[in-house]
Write a protein that holds these residues in place. Structure first.
Motif, PDB file in Angstrom:
ATOM      1  N   ALA A   1       1.497   6.597  -7.556  1.00  0.00           N
ATOM      2  CA  ALA A   1       0.124   6.640  -8.060  1.00  0.00           C
ATOM      3  C   ALA A   1       0.067   6.836  -9.564  1.00  0.00           C
ATOM      4  CB  ALA A   1      -0.648   7.752  -7.360  1.00  0.00           C
TER       5      ALA A   1
ATOM      6  N   ALA B   1       1.871   1.916  -3.472  1.00  0.00           N
ATOM      7  CA  ALA B   1       0.725   2.485  -4.197  1.00  0.00           C
ATOM      8  C   ALA B   1       0.573   3.971  -3.889  1.00  0.00           C
ATOM      9  CB  ALA B   1      -0.550   1.734  -3.829  1.00  0.00           C
ATOM     10  N   GLU B   2       0.810   4.357  -2.634  1.00  0.00           N
ATOM     11  CA  GLU B   2       0.718   5.779  -2.268  1.00  0.00           C
ATOM     12  C   GLU B   2       1.795   6.596  -2.976  1.00  0.00           C
ATOM     13  OE1 GLU B   2      -1.359   7.499  -0.279  1.00  0.00           O
ATOM     14  OE2 GLU B   2      -2.638   5.741   0.038  1.00  0.00           O
TER      15      GLU B   2
ATOM     16  N   CYS C   1      -3.452  -6.571  -2.106  1.00  0.00           N
ATOM     17  CA  CYS C   1      -3.564  -6.507  -3.575  1.00  0.00           C
ATOM     18  C   CYS C   1      -5.029  -6.492  -3.995  1.00  0.00           C
ATOM     19  CB  CYS C   1      -2.830  -7.686  -4.207  1.00  0.00           C
ATOM     20  SG  CYS C   1      -1.037  -7.621  -4.018  1.00  0.00           S
TER      21      CYS C   1
ATOM     22  N   TRP D   1      -6.912  -0.428  -9.367  1.00  0.00           N
ATOM     23  CA  TRP D   1      -5.621  -0.894  -9.852  1.00  0.00           C
ATOM     24  C   TRP D   1      -5.819  -2.165 -10.672  1.00  0.00           C
ATOM     25  CZ3 TRP D   1      -0.268   0.193  -8.220  1.00  0.00           C
ATOM     26  CH2 TRP D   1      -0.147   1.459  -7.614  1.00  0.00           C
TER      27      TRP D   1
ATOM     28  N   ARG E   1      -0.404   2.211 -12.078  1.00  0.00           N
ATOM     29  CA  ARG E   1      -1.526   1.569 -11.388  1.00  0.00           C
ATOM     30  C   ARG E   1      -1.674   0.095 -11.782  1.00  0.00           C
ATOM     31  NH1 ARG E   1      -4.741   4.947  -8.629  1.00  0.00           N
ATOM     32  NH2 ARG E   1      -6.605   3.653  -8.884  1.00  0.00           N
TER      33      ARG E   1
ATOM     34  N   LEU F   1      -6.370  -2.987  -3.523  1.00  0.00           N
ATOM     35  CA  LEU F   1      -5.974  -2.078  -4.594  1.00  0.00           C
ATOM     36  C   LEU F   1      -6.772  -2.341  -5.866  1.00  0.00           C
ATOM     37  CD1 LEU F   1      -2.095  -1.921  -4.144  1.00  0.00           C
ATOM     38  CD2 LEU F   1      -3.765  -0.128  -3.631  1.00  0.00           C
ATOM     39  N   GLU F   2      -7.067  -3.605  -6.111  1.00  0.00           N
ATOM     40  CA  GLU F   2      -7.867  -3.948  -7.288  1.00  0.00           C
ATOM     41  C   GLU F   2      -9.253  -3.316  -7.184  1.00  0.00           C
ATOM     42  OE1 GLU F   2      -7.740  -7.860 -10.124  1.00  0.00           O
ATOM     43  OE2 GLU F   2      -8.021  -8.193  -7.977  1.00  0.00           O
TER      44      GLU F   2
ATOM     45  N   ARG G   1      -9.874  -0.620  -5.763  1.00  0.00           N
ATOM     46  CA  ARG G   1      -9.695   0.823  -5.950  1.00  0.00           C
ATOM     47  C   ARG G   1      -9.337   1.185  -7.394  1.00  0.00           C
ATOM     48  NH1 ARG G   1      -5.321   2.374  -1.620  1.00  0.00           N
ATOM     49  NH2 ARG G   1      -5.129   4.123  -3.105  1.00  0.00           N
TER      50      ARG G   1
ATOM     51  N   ARG H   1       0.825  -1.204   0.000  1.00  0.00           N
ATOM     52  CA  ARG H   1       0.000   0.000   0.000  1.00  0.00           C
ATOM     53  C   ARG H   1       0.863   1.259   0.000  1.00  0.00           C
ATOM     54  NH1 ARG H   1      -3.290  -0.696   5.104  1.00  0.00           N
ATOM     55  NH2 ARG H   1      -4.306   1.241   4.409  1.00  0.00           N
TER      56      ARG H   1
END
Length: 382
Positions: free
Chosen positions: A90, A86-87, A109, A117, A93, A112-113, A115, A83
């Motif tokens: 950005a 990811a931050e 994971c 990604w 993705r 994130l998917e 969200r 995470r």
């Protein structure tokens, strides 16, 4: 051996705390109680102990001390790696992981998917290994959009080692950060961050004879990473909160001990593992070994008992403490997703039992385990 104190063959789940680790922690639970952020003598003493522990953790994995962050364990370290990347990235993705990851990797994971990604879930072959060519194709297809590859160093159920170094080399050509969850590997096989070529690495205290509730994340200098919790500036601001000094001290000593014992201990454990496998194979006709032809951790066997459920074998063998990878629910029992990903049929996978040895496991205990597990299988199989 009585049922009240069964033979412990579940070291991949957790390990007993080494007495030297306990002794190292006690002064920081008693007299040296200072906050390491405080400027007075009590705080300076705690801060010095914390930094000494950081040096010991770093030495085991070939890192610099300032590249080691203390965490509450592997779950937090994996979440921070995934995470946090990811931050920080950005603009990219897409991430790459595998279908056999621990939930502490898989679920971040998944999040994130959700969200938005794009996640590529790499399959494994019949031995439980990710194919390097699959990773190459996924990275090429992403067209420079990949932020992170997260791939476990060794699987917790089968012990199969993954081609992390080869995939990390591919990722580097694309400017992609690489994280490996080495919770099961550190202390059992040599793990060096430079040799692996990784940017982020998770290690866990209770997998190498330190207490539960402490771990570390290696973060290579210059690796983009954002904080996922907010607070003070501890641990470079990436893991804020007053540090758990006694447990960090214990983790440092555990890493120091693991480094001393690594070479000789690995060979001894490998010999015991092979003795356990050959003994069971001879005593249980039709027994199979998951990942048999792959390089595996020296302490781990994932065996599949024919015609029965592994849980039933263990229930019939209270003299042995071990585990299965299956999950129980109201509708019955489902086989391990790791074994199913390897192409093992559900019925066969349900027969799996994971046997994981530790540095204190003896030849006599291995011989005893063969006898009682074979007896338990015969009892269940009828």
């Amino acid at each position: 051996m009585s049922p009240e104190r069964p033979l412990y063959l579940d070291h991949n789940a957790t390990t007993p705390v080494d007495p030297e680790v306990v002794d190292s922690m006690l002064p920081y639970l008693r007299e040296h109680f200072g906050n390491p952020s405080s400027g007075h003598a009590y705080g300076r003493r705690a801060h010095a102990a914390l930094e000494e522990a950081r040096c010991k953790v770093a030495a085991l994995i070939g890192a610099r001390p300032d590249e080691v962050l203390f965490t509450s364990g592997g779950t937090e370290a994996n979440n921070l790696a995934i995470r946090g990347t990811a931050e920080a990235r950005a603009d990219r993705r897409h991430l790459l992981t595998s279908v056999i990851e621990h939930p502490a990797t898989r679920l971040p994971c998944d999040a994130l998917e959700w969200r938005g990604w794009r996640v590529t879930w790499l399959p494994v072959d019949a031995q439980g290994r990710v194919r390097v060519e699959d990773a190459r194709e996924a990275l090429d297809a992403a067209g420079g959009e990949t932020a992170l590859v997260s791939l476990m160093h060794s699987n917790n159920e089968t012990g199969v080692l993954q081609p992390v170094a080869a995939i990390a080399a591919l990722a580097r050509r694309h400017g992609v950060s690489v994280h490996t969850d080495a919770a099961q590997s550190v202390g059992k096989v040599p793990v060096d961050v430079t040799t692996l070529g990784v940017d982020l690495l998770t290690l866990v205290g209770h997998k190498l004879r330190a207490p539960k509730g402490v771990g570390a994340l290696y973060v290579r200098q210059g690796t983009p990473l954002g904080a996922v919790t907010l607070g003070g500036g501890q641990e470079r601001g990436l893991r804020p909160g007053t540090e758990n000094v006694p447990y960090a001290v214990g983790l440092g000593v555990a890493c120091e001990l693991a480094g001393r014992r690594l070479s000789q201990g690995t060979q001894a454990m490998l010999a015991l593992r092979e003795r356990l496998w050959t003994g069971l194979r001879d005593a249980v006709p039709g027994l199979t070994l998951s990942g048999q032809d792959a390089e595996r951790l020296p302490n781990t066997l994932n065996v599949r008992f024919p015609g029965v459920r592994g849980g039933a074998v263990l229930a019939a063998t209270p003299e042995v403490a071990a585990s299965t990878g299956s999950a129980c629910h109201d509708g019955g029992e489902t086989a391990s997703p790791v074994l199913r990903a390897m192409g093992i049929p559900e019925a066969d996978a349900l027969g799996a039992v994971r046997l994981s040895l530790g540095p204190d496991t003896t030849q006599e205990e291995v011989a005893r385990a063969v006898v009682v597990l074979a007896r338990g299988w015969k009892q269940v199989a009828g």
